[in-house]
Design a protein around this motif. Structure first.
Motif, PDB file in Angstrom:
ATOM      1  N   GLU A  37      29.143  -9.577 -28.384  1.00  0.00           N
ATOM      2  CA  GLU A  37      29.902  -8.464 -28.939  1.00  0.00           C
ATOM      3  C   GLU A  37      31.283  -8.372 -28.295  1.00  0.00           C
ATOM      4  OE1 GLU A  37      27.590  -7.084 -25.445  1.00  0.00           O
ATOM      5  OE2 GLU A  37      26.910  -7.979 -27.287  1.00  0.00           O
ATOM      6  N   THR A  38      32.133  -7.588 -28.920  1.00  0.00           N
ATOM      7  CA  THR A  38      33.469  -7.338 -28.385  1.00  0.00           C
ATOM      8  C   THR A  38      33.317  -6.549 -27.092  1.00  0.00           C
ATOM      9  OG1 THR A  38      34.380  -7.320 -30.604  1.00  0.00           O
ATOM     10  CG2 THR A  38      35.696  -6.278 -28.899  1.00  0.00           C
ATOM     11  N   THR A  39      34.046  -6.953 -26.075  1.00  0.00           N
ATOM     12  CA  THR A  39      33.935  -6.299 -24.771  1.00  0.00           C
ATOM     13  C   THR A  39      35.276  -6.305 -24.054  1.00  0.00           C
ATOM     14  OG1 THR A  39      32.571  -6.192 -22.772  1.00  0.00           O
ATOM     15  CG2 THR A  39      33.246  -8.374 -23.496  1.00  0.00           C
ATOM     16  N   TYR A  86      36.878 -17.814 -25.017  1.00  0.00           N
ATOM     17  CA  TYR A  86      36.445 -18.628 -26.155  1.00  0.00           C
ATOM     18  C   TYR A  86      35.354 -17.917 -26.940  1.00  0.00           C
ATOM     19  CZ  TYR A  86      39.024 -22.530 -24.215  1.00  0.00           C
ATOM     20  OH  TYR A  86      40.015 -23.341 -23.740  1.00  0.00           O
ATOM     21  N   ARG A  87      35.409 -18.049 -28.243  1.00  0.00           N
ATOM     22  CA  ARG A  87      34.436 -17.415 -29.131  1.00  0.00           C
ATOM     23  C   ARG A  87      33.026 -17.955 -28.893  1.00  0.00           C
ATOM     24  NH1 ARG A  87      34.910 -14.204 -33.153  1.00  0.00           N
ATOM     25  NH2 ARG A  87      37.121 -14.551 -33.432  1.00  0.00           N
ATOM     26  N   THR A  88      32.902 -19.243 -28.519  1.00  0.00           N
ATOM     27  CA  THR A  88      31.593 -19.872 -28.352  1.00  0.00           C
ATOM     28  C   THR A  88      31.310 -20.186 -26.874  1.00  0.00           C
ATOM     29  OG1 THR A  88      32.568 -22.044 -28.735  1.00  0.00           O
ATOM     30  CG2 THR A  88      31.652 -20.922 -30.646  1.00  0.00           C
ATOM     31  N   ALA A 118      40.016 -20.395 -29.091  1.00  0.00           N
ATOM     32  CA  ALA A 118      40.243 -19.355 -28.090  1.00  0.00           C
ATOM     33  C   ALA A 118      40.555 -18.050 -28.813  1.00  0.00           C
ATOM     34  CB  ALA A 118      41.394 -19.739 -27.172  1.00  0.00           C
ATOM     35  N   THR A 119      39.967 -16.964 -28.336  1.00  0.00           N
ATOM     36  CA  THR A 119      40.236 -15.660 -28.942  1.00  0.00           C
ATOM     37  C   THR A 119      41.280 -14.878 -28.159  1.00  0.00           C
ATOM     38  OG1 THR A 119      38.373 -14.654 -27.776  1.00  0.00           O
ATOM     39  CG2 THR A 119      37.952 -15.500 -29.988  1.00  0.00           C
ATOM     40  N   ALA A 120      41.512 -15.294 -26.913  1.00  0.00           N
ATOM     41  CA  ALA A 120      42.523 -14.619 -26.099  1.00  0.00           C
ATOM     42  C   ALA A 120      42.894 -15.497 -24.906  1.00  0.00           C
ATOM     43  CB  ALA A 120      42.010 -13.276 -25.593  1.00  0.00           C
ATOM     44  N   ILE A 121      44.116 -15.325 -24.446  1.00  0.00           N
ATOM     45  CA  ILE A 121      44.582 -15.939 -23.210  1.00  0.00           C
ATOM     46  C   ILE A 121      45.161 -14.813 -22.375  1.00  0.00           C
ATOM     47  CG2 ILE A 121      46.158 -17.593 -22.160  1.00  0.00           C
ATOM     48  CD1 ILE A 121      45.956 -19.230 -24.755  1.00  0.00           C
ATOM     49  N   LEU A 122      44.552 -14.577 -21.223  1.00  0.00           N
ATOM     50  CA  LEU A 122      44.956 -13.468 -20.368  1.00  0.00           C
ATOM     51  C   LEU A 122      45.685 -13.988 -19.139  1.00  0.00           C
ATOM     52  CD1 LEU A 122      42.234 -12.576 -21.902  1.00  0.00           C
ATOM     53  CD2 LEU A 122      42.166 -10.783 -20.210  1.00  0.00           C
ATOM     54  N   GLY A 161      42.195  -6.405 -21.790  1.00  0.00           N
ATOM     55  CA  GLY A 161      42.110  -6.103 -23.212  1.00  0.00           C
ATOM     56  C   GLY A 161      40.682  -6.248 -23.698  1.00  0.00           C
ATOM     57  N   THR A 162      40.468  -5.921 -24.964  1.00  0.00           N
ATOM     58  CA  THR A 162      39.154  -5.990 -25.576  1.00  0.00           C
ATOM     59  C   THR A 162      39.130  -7.165 -26.549  1.00  0.00           C
ATOM     60  OG1 THR A 162      38.917  -3.611 -25.354  1.00  0.00           O
ATOM     61  CG2 THR A 162      37.431  -4.700 -26.891  1.00  0.00           C
ATOM     62  N   TYR A 163      38.186  -8.086 -26.334  1.00  0.00           N
ATOM     63  CA  TYR A 163      38.120  -9.320 -27.108  1.00  0.00           C
ATOM     64  C   TYR A 163      36.667  -9.688 -27.381  1.00  0.00           C
ATOM     65  CZ  TYR A 163      42.752  -9.506 -25.040  1.00  0.00           C
ATOM     66  OH  TYR A 163      44.012  -9.184 -24.628  1.00  0.00           O
ATOM     67  N   THR A 164      36.479 -10.652 -28.296  1.00  0.00           N
ATOM     68  CA  THR A 164      35.164 -11.215 -28.553  1.00  0.00           C
ATOM     69  C   THR A 164      35.149 -12.622 -27.972  1.00  0.00           C
ATOM     70  OG1 THR A 164      34.952  -9.969 -30.597  1.00  0.00           O
ATOM     71  CG2 THR A 164      33.524 -11.865 -30.338  1.00  0.00           C
ATOM     72  N   GLY A 165      34.147 -12.911 -27.147  1.00  0.00           N
ATOM     73  CA  GLY A 165      34.044 -14.241 -26.564  1.00  0.00           C
ATOM     74  C   GLY A 165      32.735 -14.429 -25.832  1.00  0.00           C
ATOM     75  N   GLN A 166      32.200 -15.647 -25.909  1.00  0.00           N
ATOM     76  CA  GLN A 166      30.952 -15.967 -25.223  1.00  0.00           C
ATOM     77  C   GLN A 166      31.173 -16.751 -23.933  1.00  0.00           C
ATOM     78  OE1 GLN A 166      28.029 -17.750 -27.778  1.00  0.00           O
ATOM     79  NE2 GLN A 166      28.383 -16.295 -29.407  1.00  0.00           N
ATOM     80  N   SER A 167      32.414 -17.214 -23.695  1.00  0.00           N
ATOM     81  CA  SER A 167      32.698 -17.953 -22.457  1.00  0.00           C
ATOM     82  C   SER A 167      34.163 -17.811 -22.105  1.00  0.00           C
ATOM     83  CB  SER A 167      32.316 -19.423 -22.600  1.00  0.00           C
ATOM     84  OG  SER A 167      33.035 -20.053 -23.627  1.00  0.00           O
ATOM     85  N   VAL A 168      34.464 -18.059 -20.830  1.00  0.00           N
ATOM     86  CA  VAL A 168      35.855 -18.034 -20.352  1.00  0.00           C
ATOM     87  C   VAL A 168      36.119 -19.247 -19.489  1.00  0.00           C
ATOM     88  CG1 VAL A 168      36.127 -15.519 -20.419  1.00  0.00           C
ATOM     89  CG2 VAL A 168      35.253 -16.587 -18.354  1.00  0.00           C
TER      90      VAL A 168
END
Length: 92
Positions: free
Chosen positions: A48-50, A63-65, A72-76, A82-89
């Protein structure tokens, strides 16, 4: 035989030249879970988004998966949240 040895030496040279992974300094907080001095790829076990808070000295890619693959869903950058959806970083 000689060709195999040369190929092996080539692979070893590439491995030796690769930069070593180093841990980031600081904390990465994901959905309230704190990862201190994180490094490499971290599978988060969430779908879920977190909220992500990057209080490290390294860039964090979300990363989404799982397995830090795919889109990639975000680069911080360091200090960004921020709030993003991702299963791994991926750290760094």
């Amino acid at each position: 035989m000689r060709r195999g040895i040369l190929a092996l030496l080539g692979v070893l040279a590439v491995i030796a030249a690769a930069p070593a992974a180093t841990a980031a300094t600081g904390d990465l907080t994901v959905g309230g879970v704190v990862y201190s001095d994180p490094s490499g790829c971290i599978n988060l076990g969430i779908e879920e988004t977190t909220e992500f808070v990057n209080d490290t000295n390294s860039t964090v890619t979300v990363y989404r998966t799982a397995g830090c693959t795919g889109a990639a869903t975000a680069i911080l950058a360091p200090g960004v949240s921020g709030t993003y959806t991702g299963q791994s970083v991926q750290i760094g």
